[in-house]
Design a protein around this motif. Sequence first.
Motif, PDB file in Angstrom:
ATOM      1  N   SER A   1       0.878  -1.171   0.000  1.00  0.00           N
ATOM      2  CA  SER A   1       0.000   0.000   0.000  1.00  0.00           C
ATOM      3  C   SER A   1       0.916   1.222   0.000  1.00  0.00           C
ATOM      4  O   SER A   1       2.089   1.140   0.402  1.00  0.00           O
ATOM      5  CB  SER A   1      -0.899   0.007   1.234  1.00  0.00           C
ATOM      6  OG  SER A   1      -0.143   0.246   2.401  1.00  0.00           O
TER       7      SER A   1
ATOM      8  N   GLY B   1      -8.725   1.957   6.259  1.00  0.00           N
ATOM      9  CA  GLY B   1      -9.656   2.785   5.513  1.00  0.00           C
ATOM     10  C   GLY B   1     -10.720   3.502   6.313  1.00  0.00           C
ATOM     11  O   GLY B   1     -11.654   4.061   5.735  1.00  0.00           O
TER      12      GLY B   1
ATOM     13  N   GLN C   1      -6.771   7.921   0.129  1.00  0.00           N
ATOM     14  CA  GLN C   1      -6.309   7.219   1.325  1.00  0.00           C
ATOM     15  C   GLN C   1      -5.093   6.363   0.968  1.00  0.00           C
ATOM     16  O   GLN C   1      -5.199   5.401   0.207  1.00  0.00           O
ATOM     17  CB  GLN C   1      -7.415   6.334   1.877  1.00  0.00           C
ATOM     18  CG  GLN C   1      -8.585   7.114   2.460  1.00  0.00           C
ATOM     19  CD  GLN C   1      -9.733   6.184   2.751  1.00  0.00           C
ATOM     20  OE1 GLN C   1     -10.417   5.755   1.845  1.00  0.00           O
ATOM     21  NE2 GLN C   1      -9.914   5.887   4.025  1.00  0.00           N
TER      22      GLN C   1
ATOM     23  N   GLN D   1      -5.293   2.581   1.282  1.00  0.00           N
ATOM     24  CA  GLN D   1      -6.226   1.861   0.416  1.00  0.00           C
ATOM     25  C   GLN D   1      -5.784   1.838  -1.043  1.00  0.00           C
ATOM     26  O   GLN D   1      -6.513   1.346  -1.900  1.00  0.00           O
ATOM     27  CB  GLN D   1      -7.625   2.495   0.523  1.00  0.00           C
ATOM     28  CG  GLN D   1      -8.205   2.438   1.920  1.00  0.00           C
ATOM     29  CD  GLN D   1      -8.400   1.011   2.401  1.00  0.00           C
ATOM     30  OE1 GLN D   1      -9.104   0.222   1.779  1.00  0.00           O
ATOM     31  NE2 GLN D   1      -7.742   0.652   3.504  1.00  0.00           N
TER      32      GLN D   1
ATOM     33  N   SER E   1     -12.065   6.913  -1.931  1.00  0.00           N
ATOM     34  CA  SER E   1     -12.122   5.443  -1.850  1.00  0.00           C
ATOM     35  C   SER E   1     -10.724   4.857  -1.817  1.00  0.00           C
ATOM     36  O   SER E   1      -9.767   5.490  -2.090  1.00  0.00           O
ATOM     37  CB  SER E   1     -12.885   4.872  -3.029  1.00  0.00           C
ATOM     38  OG  SER E   1     -12.226   5.170  -4.244  1.00  0.00           O
TER      39      SER E   1
END
Length: 99
Positions: free
Chosen positions: A28, A58, A74, A77, A99
């Motif tokens: 990530s 998240g 984010q 995420q 998202s």
Amino acid sequence: MFKRLLTIDKPIEIYFEDRLISAQQGDSVAAALLTTGVVAFRQIERSDEPRGPYCMIGNCFECLVEIDGKPNLQACQHRVQDGMKIRLQRGFTGGGDAS
Ligand code: FES
């Protein structure tokens, strides 16, 4: 300071504030930045107080960054991609994809 437990075997290059960072494919964005010592991902608009990831799932939105010119994303995420350019988020700029 966070430490990567496994060595990078599928390296890719990303940039944070124009600093070249080596990351593992599949990381990530938050994990890639944290393991290189970056802990401040955004600043609160009024005070410039630094903020960083808290939940990593998240929920908290403390990890918002700008990715390839798109704000309010984010970091926990989104997966790193080769050549990705990440910037510190300053306040909430609105209109982004959370998202
Ligand atoms: S660290 Fe909480 S939403 Fe990303």
